[in-house]
Scaffold this motif. Structure first.
Motif, PDB file in Angstrom:
ATOM      1  N   ARG A 179      25.950  67.463  85.688  1.00 45.55           N
ATOM      2  CA  ARG A 179      26.495  68.713  85.172  1.00 45.55           C
ATOM      3  C   ARG A 179      27.836  68.986  85.853  1.00 45.55           C
ATOM      4  N   ALA A 180      28.712  69.708  85.180  1.00 47.73           N
ATOM      5  CA  ALA A 180      29.994  70.085  85.772  1.00 47.73           C
ATOM      6  C   ALA A 180      29.768  70.817  87.097  1.00 47.73           C
ATOM      7  N   GLY A 181      30.545  70.468  88.092  1.00 47.69           N
ATOM      8  CA  GLY A 181      30.427  71.087  89.399  1.00 47.69           C
ATOM      9  C   GLY A 181      29.491  70.382  90.346  1.00 47.69           C
ATOM     10  N   ASN A 182      28.748  69.390  89.866  1.00 44.01           N
ATOM     11  CA  ASN A 182      27.790  68.679  90.713  1.00 44.01           C
ATOM     12  C   ASN A 182      28.212  67.222  90.858  1.00 44.01           C
ATOM     13  N   ALA A 183      28.253  66.740  92.101  1.00 43.26           N
ATOM     14  CA  ALA A 183      28.636  65.351  92.359  1.00 43.26           C
ATOM     15  C   ALA A 183      27.433  64.460  92.600  1.00 43.26           C
ATOM     16  N   LEU A 184      26.257  65.053  92.738  1.00 43.51           N
ATOM     17  CA  LEU A 184      25.074  64.297  93.146  1.00 43.51           C
ATOM     18  C   LEU A 184      24.025  64.212  92.045  1.00 43.51           C
ATOM     19  N   LYS A 185      23.370  63.053  91.982  1.00 42.33           N
ATOM     20  CA  LYS A 185      22.295  62.852  91.017  1.00 42.33           C
ATOM     21  C   LYS A 185      21.267  61.892  91.617  1.00 42.33           C
ATOM     22  N   LEU A 186      20.014  62.216  91.447  1.00 41.05           N
ATOM     23  CA  LEU A 186      18.955  61.362  91.963  1.00 41.05           C
ATOM     24  C   LEU A 186      18.852  60.090  91.135  1.00 41.05           C
ATOM     25  N   TRP A 187      18.771  58.965  91.801  1.00 42.97           N
ATOM     26  CA  TRP A 187      18.588  57.674  91.127  1.00 42.97           C
ATOM     27  C   TRP A 187      17.312  57.735  90.286  1.00 42.97           C
ATOM     28  N   PRO A 188      17.348  57.352  89.003  1.00 43.24           N
ATOM     29  CA  PRO A 188      16.162  57.426  88.134  1.00 43.24           C
ATOM     30  C   PRO A 188      15.151  56.322  88.449  1.00 43.24           C
ATOM     31  N   ALA A 189      14.490  56.455  89.597  1.00 42.01           N
ATOM     32  CA  ALA A 189      13.605  55.401  90.095  1.00 42.01           C
ATOM     33  C   ALA A 189      12.399  55.158  89.188  1.00 42.01           C
ATOM     34  N   ALA A 190      11.987  56.168  88.413  1.00 38.71           N
ATOM     35  CA  ALA A 190      10.835  55.979  87.522  1.00 38.71           C
ATOM     36  C   ALA A 190      11.147  54.958  86.429  1.00 38.71           C
ATOM     37  N   SER A 191      12.391  54.930  85.981  1.00 38.79           N
ATOM     38  CA  SER A 191      12.791  54.002  84.925  1.00 38.79           C
ATOM     39  C   SER A 191      13.402  52.723  85.485  1.00 38.79           C
ATOM     40  N   VAL A 192      14.159  52.857  86.565  1.00 39.22           N
ATOM     41  CA  VAL A 192      14.814  51.710  87.198  1.00 39.22           C
ATOM     42  C   VAL A 192      14.498  51.746  88.695  1.00 39.22           C
ATOM     43  N   PRO A 193      13.380  51.141  89.104  1.00 43.04           N
ATOM     44  CA  PRO A 193      12.984  51.193  90.516  1.00 43.04           C
ATOM     45  C   PRO A 193      14.019  50.542  91.424  1.00 43.04           C
ATOM     46  N   VAL A 194      14.122  51.088  92.632  1.00 40.15           N
ATOM     47  CA  VAL A 194      15.018  50.528  93.642  1.00 40.15           C
ATOM     48  C   VAL A 194      14.287  49.411  94.375  1.00 40.15           C
TER      49      VAL A 194
END
Length: 249
Positions: A179-194
């Motif tokens: 979203r505008a104003g946000n630089a951070l996003k959680l890695w979508p580990a449920a779909s693409v595991p680390v």
């Protein structure tokens, strides 16, 4: 020689072997780690190079080598010969900035997967991640991961909404939307595991496509120098560069 007389000698040998192993483990931790290097001697002191105790760093005119040791970061500027003893006082503010950068808690997750907690002030100079554990999706590279379930993706431009696509070699894919104003996003580990040692592709519609390789750490020590040693071992140079930034070097 009787069995009875051989036992003390065997115990002594085992004790010496154990002491040798402990000594070797202690030596494995460097006195200092190079986190940035520029100038004529950069090839001799590349980022990630470990410097043992009492090592001499010989620099030429124009050399600037930033090292992290037990006391924090400092810049060695040539010409000159510097000995890695760790006996250098540091500004308390630098230590505070370094501790904040290397803290594992980088923000609180919201229900949408966005992450709050990044500073709202305009950064001084080029924008850079506020945590050593954030992954810069504009550059990619190799990143050491403290917690594969809580990996944060960071973008330098937070002025508008942004989207991207994260893809694994096995075909797993997931959209990443800020979203505008946000630089951070959680890695979508449920779909693409680390996964340890895995290389992913991040496709940015308004930027370059980058490769991101993740190295999952078994544990993360509290001491910044020990963390830097782990980053150096796994080739996580982007994170070492952030450590240099913490001291304004």
């Amino acid at each position: 020689m009787s069995l009875v007389s051989r036992r003390p000698m065997k115990a002594l040998a085992l004790g010496i072997a154990a002491a040798t192993m402990v000594g070797g483990a202690a030596q494995a931790l460097a006195q200092a780690v190079v986190v940035r290097s520029t100038g004529p001697s950069a090839a001799a002191y590349p980022m990630g190079k470990k410097l043992p105790a009492n090592a001499s760093v010989s620099l030429k005119p124009g050399d600037h080598v930033t090292v992290l040791d037990k006391s924090g970061t400092r810049v060695l500027s040539g010409p000159g010969i510097f000995t890695m003893t760790g006996a250098v006082d540091r500004n308390a503010g630098v230590g505070t900035a370094l501790a904040s950068l290397m803290a594992r808690s980088g923000g609180a997750r919201t229900r949408t997967g966005a992450v709050r907690g990044a500073p709202t002030e305009a950064p001084v100079g080029p924008p850079a991640p506020e945590s050593v554990w954030y992954i810069d999706v504009s550059k990619g590279g190799t990143y050491c991961v403290a917690d594969p379930a809580q990996v944060i993706l960071w973008r330098p431009n937070r002025d508008a909404d942004g989207t991207g696509k994260l893809a694994a070699p096995d075909g797993a894919m997931a959209d990443v939307a800020w979203r505008a104003g946000n630089a951070l996003k959680l890695w979508p580990a449920a779909s693409v595991p680390v996964t340890d040692g895995q290389t992913y592709k991040f496709v940015n519609p308004v930027g370059q496509t980058v490769q991101i390789t993740t190295k999952v750490l078994a544990s993360v020590p509290e001491d910044p120098l020990e963390v830097a040693n782990l980053l150096a071992d796994d080739g996580c140079t982007a994170q070492l560069g952030l450590i240099a930034n913490a001291a304004g070097n």
